[in-house]
Design an enzyme around this catalytic site. Structure first.
Site, PDB file in Angstrom:
ATOM      1  N   GLU A   1      -6.574   4.330  -5.564  1.00  0.00           N
ATOM      2  CA  GLU A   1      -7.798   4.671  -4.829  1.00  0.00           C
ATOM      3  C   GLU A   1      -8.239   6.051  -5.289  1.00  0.00           C
ATOM      4  O   GLU A   1      -7.528   7.031  -5.060  1.00  0.00           O
ATOM      5  CB  GLU A   1      -7.523   4.667  -3.320  1.00  0.00           C
ATOM      6  CG  GLU A   1      -8.781   4.895  -2.511  1.00  0.00           C
ATOM      7  CD  GLU A   1      -8.535   5.386  -1.084  1.00  0.00           C
ATOM      8  OE1 GLU A   1      -9.429   5.232  -0.263  1.00  0.00           O
ATOM      9  OE2 GLU A   1      -7.456   5.945  -0.799  1.00  0.00           O
TER      10      GLU A   1
ATOM     11  N   ASP B   1      -2.811   4.804  -2.394  1.00  0.00           N
ATOM     12  CA  ASP B   1      -3.757   5.481  -1.515  1.00  0.00           C
ATOM     13  C   ASP B   1      -4.123   6.873  -2.051  1.00  0.00           C
ATOM     14  O   ASP B   1      -3.234   7.626  -2.483  1.00  0.00           O
ATOM     15  CB  ASP B   1      -3.074   5.620  -0.144  1.00  0.00           C
ATOM     16  CG  ASP B   1      -3.989   6.117   0.947  1.00  0.00           C
ATOM     17  OD1 ASP B   1      -4.891   5.364   1.327  1.00  0.00           O
ATOM     18  OD2 ASP B   1      -3.778   7.251   1.427  1.00  0.00           O
TER      19      ASP B   1
ATOM     20  N   ASP C   1       0.860  -1.184   0.000  1.00  0.00           N
ATOM     21  CA  ASP C   1       0.000   0.000   0.000  1.00  0.00           C
ATOM     22  C   ASP C   1       0.898   1.235   0.000  1.00  0.00           C
ATOM     23  O   ASP C   1       1.684   1.431   0.932  1.00  0.00           O
ATOM     24  CB  ASP C   1      -0.871  -0.031   1.270  1.00  0.00           C
ATOM     25  CG  ASP C   1      -2.165   0.727   1.102  1.00  0.00           C
ATOM     26  OD1 ASP C   1      -2.155   1.767   0.427  1.00  0.00           O
ATOM     27  OD2 ASP C   1      -3.180   0.278   1.660  1.00  0.00           O
TER      28      ASP C   1
ATOM     29  N   HIS D   1     -11.187  -1.547   4.281  1.00  0.00           N
ATOM     30  CA  HIS D   1     -11.003  -1.137   5.675  1.00  0.00           C
ATOM     31  C   HIS D   1     -11.642   0.218   5.988  1.00  0.00           C
ATOM     32  O   HIS D   1     -11.592   0.667   7.127  1.00  0.00           O
ATOM     33  CB  HIS D   1      -9.503  -1.089   5.983  1.00  0.00           C
ATOM     34  CG  HIS D   1      -8.794  -0.052   5.153  1.00  0.00           C
ATOM     35  ND1 HIS D   1      -8.653  -0.166   3.784  1.00  0.00           N
ATOM     36  CD2 HIS D   1      -8.243   1.132   5.483  1.00  0.00           C
ATOM     37  CE1 HIS D   1      -8.033   0.899   3.326  1.00  0.00           C
ATOM     38  NE2 HIS D   1      -7.765   1.702   4.334  1.00  0.00           N
ATOM     39  N   ASP D   2     -12.186   0.870   4.981  1.00  0.00           N
ATOM     40  CA  ASP D   2     -12.836   2.169   5.191  1.00  0.00           C
ATOM     41  C   ASP D   2     -14.359   2.083   5.117  1.00  0.00           C
ATOM     42  O   ASP D   2     -15.042   3.096   5.274  1.00  0.00           O
ATOM     43  CB  ASP D   2     -12.378   3.177   4.117  1.00  0.00           C
ATOM     44  CG  ASP D   2     -10.898   3.509   4.220  1.00  0.00           C
ATOM     45  OD1 ASP D   2     -10.358   3.476   5.337  1.00  0.00           O
ATOM     46  OD2 ASP D   2     -10.287   3.797   3.170  1.00  0.00           O
TER      47      ASP D   2
HETATM   48  C1  NOJ Z   1      -7.454   6.209   2.359  1.00  0.00           C
HETATM   49  C2  NOJ Z   1      -7.220   5.051   3.247  1.00  0.00           C
HETATM   50  O1  NOJ Z   1      -7.867   3.935   2.718  1.00  0.00           O
HETATM   51  C3  NOJ Z   1      -7.713   5.439   4.612  1.00  0.00           C
HETATM   52  O2  NOJ Z   1      -7.779   4.366   5.509  1.00  0.00           O
HETATM   53  C4  NOJ Z   1      -6.824   6.539   5.114  1.00  0.00           C
HETATM   54  O3  NOJ Z   1      -7.323   7.020   6.332  1.00  0.00           O
HETATM   55  C5  NOJ Z   1      -6.743   7.694   4.126  1.00  0.00           C
HETATM   56  N1  NOJ Z   1      -6.598   7.271   2.775  1.00  0.00           N
HETATM   57  C6  NOJ Z   1      -5.569   8.546   4.437  1.00  0.00           C
HETATM   58  O4  NOJ Z   1      -4.406   7.880   4.086  1.00  0.00           O
END
Ligand code: NOJ
Length: 543
Positions: free
Chosen positions: A236, A194, A98, A310-311
């Protein structure tokens, strides 16, 4: 379209802190992941996307990196990392690292230097201004933090401990490229990037997402790091539209392999309170969005398919039914996703239908996003009451996905011998890997079958490359689509509701390929008079 190895891959996301703790300190670790590789191999996946394991003060669980080339001692050592890469390779599993490139931790050596003086050689690695703008942080509050030492403000689109890197500075790009190449040399199979759509920002114009420098920067990164290598890359990109996704993933443009788009994932967010007050689920809208994405690429891009990460909250709790129909609705969402075109991603625990959690006290939650938003929305603005906010937490908070992996029904769900960093979901006594592996009808084996169909069946090519066509677009409970490749046709049909559905489809079934209910073949063969039980999902081979 030129075929790529990752077109046929299935990816499993590991959130290391919550996966498996081998040391007893309450945090998952790399040795723990190594010990579960056989389990992942049994599931059938080819790639692991590893959320960050780098040195980090863990203000945002590793998405705040203090050293891109060191492993956090909580997770183990570089030796362990090399061992994980090697052991995974032996099982034909690649590791995707990541890459958090929009920001670092404020504990990174670059930032420690940068904040020392206005003329420090690292000053320009970050974004400093005399005055803050109106810009808001994604985690709540201002995106600017005053630093008294040099009497300027630095920009942070996330927490104040996550200062944004200055991609206007070519030295930043150069250092990052070197770091990526170093990881490639360690033998990783690819990278997840990310919030990559933020790196082209023009902060003084208030542009954060999709800034004018974004695609040139990605093309430069491709030249420096990905070109002529067999790496897979996924960005992402919360703001991606199909047109933007083609800019990233059209092979001719040489940027990324694919991107995560989030249009479907934000479909029920409230116009004002976003995920903290989700709206009722609307299947017609979901079908419309996913169909748009399924039909958008014509060799000029590639889909990344996911319900979870995870979000995001757990899909079975979000749009399925995590009580009476937990297993069946989890299998339904699995069938719908793995029947589509693109590369599927599974988030840890999804394969056993882990659910959202409801901790009574805010104290039991860890996520900085929850804490900062509570402060902003409940304490300062008072736009939501405490109760309303807690409902939002139960429905949407990121910690729903981050409770420790439920391995068995022993204490702490078999995740750790110590005190877990985040409480285990109390339903682990019933929902756990050991129970799933013991039950031939479990959600785990349904995922295993879906993966096998995609990887090594007579329908592999169809599932990977076949066309997609939505049926019954306006039906509020049925999600049905056709996949076609050469002479083969598959029909995926699912009842996304708690009531029986009768429908008539003008096709002839040759065979039932997969059914999430145990029924004799003949019971559902007549598509002209089809009766589907609550959350039933079937894949048919058509004549
Ligand atoms: C996206 C990530 O998936 C998330 O978990 C993170 O808090 C933010 N980017 C900041 O890196």
């Amino acid at each position: 379209m030129e075929k790529q190895w990752w077109h046929s891959a299935v990816v499993y996301q590991v959130y290391p802190r919550s996966f498996y703790d081998s040391s007893g300190d309450g945090n998952g670790d790399l040795v723990g992941i190594i010990s579960k590789l056989d389990y992942l191999q049994q599931l059938g996946i080819n790639l692991i996307w590893l959320s960050p394991v780098y040195l980090s003060p863990m203000k945002d669980n590793g998405y705040d990196i203090a050293d891109y080339q060191a492993i956090d001692p909580r997770f183990g050592s570089l030796e362990d990392m090399r061992e994980l890469i090697a052991q995974a390779k032996q099982r034909d599993i690649g590791i995707m690292m990541d890459l958090v490139l929009n920001h670092s931790s404020d504990q990174h050596a670059w930032f420690k230097q940068s904040r020392q003086s206005r003329d420090n050689p690292y000053r320009d690695y970050y974004i400093w201004r005399d005055q803050p703008s109106e810009l808001r942080s994604i985690f709540g509050g201002s995106a600017w933090q005053y630093d008294s030492q040099t009497e300027q403000y630095y920009c942070h689109l996330f927490a104040d401990a996550q200062p944004d890197l200055n991609w206007e500075n070519p030295q930043v790009a150069e250092e990052i490229h070197q770091m990526i190449n170093w990881w490639t040399a360690q033998g990783v199979a690819g990278f997840r990037l990310d919030v990559i759509d933020l790196i082209g920002k023009q902060i003084d114009q208030g542009i954060t997402e999709n800034g004018p420098r974004l695609h040139p920067l990605l093309q430069q990164m491709h030249q420096a790091c990905f070109k002529d290598k067999t790496l897979v890359t996924v960005g992402e990109t919360w703001g991606a539209t199909p047109e933007l996704a083609k800019l990233y993933s059209d092979p001719a443009r040489q940027e990324l392999s694919m991107v995560f788009q989030f249009e479907h994932a934000a479909i029920d967010w409230h116009p004002q309170h976003s995920k903290w007050q989700p709206q009722p689920f609307n299947l017609v809208a979901l079908k419309q969005v996913l169909t748009k994405w399924q039909t958008t690429f014509n060799g000029d891009g590639w889909n990344a398919l996911f319900w979870n990460n995870h979000d995001l909250p757990r899909i079975v709790s979000r749009w399925g039914n995590d009580q009476q129909y937990r297993q069946r609705s989890a299998k339904l969402f699995a069938t719908l996703l793995h029947g589509m075109q693109g590369t599927p991603y599974i988030y840890q625990g999804e394969e056993i239908a882990m659910t959202n959690v409801r901790f009574e006290s805010l104290e039991d939650y860890d996520d900085i996003e929850i804490k900062n938003n509570y402060q902003e929305k409940v304490v300062e603005q008072q736009s939501l009451s405490h109760q309303q906010f807690m409902q939002g937490v139960y429905a949407s908070a990121r910690d729903n996905a981050r409770t420790p992996m439920q391995w068995d029904n022993s204490s702490n769900a078999g995740f750790s011998q110590g005190q877990p960093w985040l409480k285990v979901n109390p339903n682990y006594t019933e929902i756990n890997v050991a129970a799933a592996l013991d039950d031939p009808q479990s959600v785990f084996y349904h995922y295993q079958k879906l993966i096998a169909l995609r990887k090594s069946s007579e329908f592999s090519e169809l599932l990977i490359y076949g066309t997609y066509q939505l049926l019954l677009p306006e039906h509020p409970q049925i999600f049905a689509y056709l996949r076609q490749y050469k002479q083969q046709r598959l029909l995926v049909v699912a009842n996304v509701s708690e009531v029986d559905q009768r429908l008539s489809l003008d096709f002839k079934a040759k065979q039932v390929l997969l059914n999430n209910l145990q029924q004799p073949q003949g019971a559902v063969n007549r598509l002209g008079a089809l009766q589907l039980a609550p959350y039933q999902a079937i894949i048919y081979v058509l004549e």
